[in-house]
Design a protein around this motif. Structure first.
Motif, short mmCIF file in Angstrom:
data_model
loop_
_atom_site.label_atom_id
_atom_site.label_comp_id
_atom_site.label_asym_id
_atom_site.label_seq_id
_atom_site.Cartn_x
_atom_site.Cartn_y
_atom_site.Cartn_z
N MET A 113 38.48 45.23 50.56
CA MET A 113 37.01 46.71 51.37
C MET A 113 37.47 47.04 51.89
N VAL A 114 37.97 46.46 53.03
CA VAL A 114 39.04 47.47 54.35
C VAL A 114 39.00 49.07 53.97
N HIS A 115 40.07 48.62 53.13
CA HIS A 115 41.24 49.75 52.37
C HIS A 115 40.66 50.16 51.63
N ASP A 116 40.47 50.71 50.14
CA ASP A 116 39.37 50.66 48.76
C ASP A 116 40.03 50.05 48.10
N PRO A 117 38.80 50.18 46.14
CA PRO A 117 39.31 49.36 45.97
C PRO A 117 41.12 49.52 45.23
N VAL A 118 41.91 50.36 45.54
CA VAL A 118 43.15 50.37 44.51
C VAL A 118 44.20 49.37 45.42
N ALA A 119 43.47 49.62 46.66
CA ALA A 119 44.12 48.50 47.65
C ALA A 119 44.25 47.14 47.14
N GLY A 120 42.73 46.95 47.02
CA GLY A 120 42.18 45.33 46.33
C GLY A 120 43.38 45.10 45.19
N LEU A 121 43.02 45.87 44.00
CA LEU A 121 43.70 45.64 42.48
C LEU A 121 45.22 44.87 42.83
N ASP A 122 45.79 45.88 44.02
CA ASP A 122 47.30 46.02 44.60
C ASP A 122 47.30 44.63 45.07
N LEU A 123 46.54 44.03 45.78
CA LEU A 123 46.47 42.52 46.31
C LEU A 123 45.89 41.65 45.13
N VAL A 124 45.61 41.78 44.15
CA VAL A 124 45.34 41.18 43.09
C VAL A 124 46.69 40.69 42.46
N ARG A 125 46.80 41.87 42.04
CA ARG A 125 48.65 42.53 40.82
C ARG A 125 49.27 41.20 41.87
N ALA A 126 49.13 41.47 42.76
CA ALA A 126 50.24 40.18 43.70
C ALA A 126 49.99 39.18 43.79
N LEU A 127 48.34 38.15 43.64
CA LEU A 127 48.14 37.04 43.18
C LEU A 127 48.34 37.20 42.02
N GLU A 128 47.73 37.26 41.16
CA GLU A 128 48.76 36.86 39.78
C GLU A 128 50.36 36.40 39.04
N THR A 129 51.27 36.74 40.18
CA THR A 129 51.80 36.08 40.38
C THR A 129 52.48 34.78 40.56
N ASP A 130 51.47 34.00 41.19
CA ASP A 130 51.87 32.98 41.47
C ASP A 130 50.89 32.46 40.09
N SER A 131 51.24 30.87 39.60
CA SER A 131 50.91 30.99 38.27
C SER A 131 49.60 29.47 38.52
N ARG A 132 49.60 29.29 39.32
CA ARG A 132 48.42 28.62 39.45
C ARG A 132 46.91 30.11 39.96
N MET A 133 46.66 30.29 40.32
CA MET A 133 46.20 31.66 40.62
C MET A 133 45.45 32.41 39.22
N ALA A 134 46.89 32.98 38.75
CA ALA A 134 47.29 34.04 37.56
C ALA A 134 45.24 34.20 36.58
N ARG A 135 45.91 32.70 36.00
CA ARG A 135 44.17 32.75 35.20
C ARG A 135 42.95 32.25 35.78
N HIS A 136 42.43 31.98 36.89
CA HIS A 136 41.83 31.46 37.71
C HIS A 136 40.63 32.71 37.15
N HIS A 137 39.63 32.32 37.04
CA HIS A 137 38.54 32.73 36.53
C HIS A 137 38.02 33.65 37.75
N ARG A 138 38.22 33.63 39.11
CA ARG A 138 37.75 34.47 39.80
C ARG A 138 38.14 35.43 40.17
N LEU A 139 39.72 35.24 40.58
CA LEU A 139 41.03 36.51 40.34
C LEU A 139 39.94 37.64 39.43
N LEU A 140 40.41 36.58 38.43
CA LEU A 140 39.81 37.59 36.79
C LEU A 140 38.14 38.78 37.40
#
Length: 75
Positions: free
Chosen positions: A1-28
């Motif tokens: 929220m420091v920058h904007d939702p687009v920046a947040g989505l970029d961070l979420v995409r980066a976390l989705e490359t981690d197999s442990r996080m990719a399918r976690h309901h909180r990330l979704l």
């Protein structure tokens, strides 16, 4: 929220490359919230529904399902 939702989505995409996080309901749920902030209501509702389907917590499932329902188009 420091920058904007687009920046947040970029961070979420980066976390989705981690197999442990990719399918976690909180990330979704985070993805859904950011999409909602961007006005992408159809995509946000789908992400909330998917997050609801992955949680084992009944209160979380109800909350996420309600968020998805709120974003669905009214006929």
């Amino acid at each position: 929220m420091v920058h904007d939702p687009v920046a947040g989505l970029d961070l979420v995409r980066a976390l989705e490359t981690d197999s442990r996080m990719a399918r976690h309901h909180r990330l979704l749920a985070t993805r859904a919230h950011l999409l909602e902030l961007l006005g992408e209501h159809e995509a946000a509702a789908a992400a909330y529904r998917e997050a609801a389907g992955r949680t084992t917590s009944a209160p979380e499932r109800r909350h996420l399902s309600a968020r998805a329902h709120r974003l669905e188009p009214r006929l």
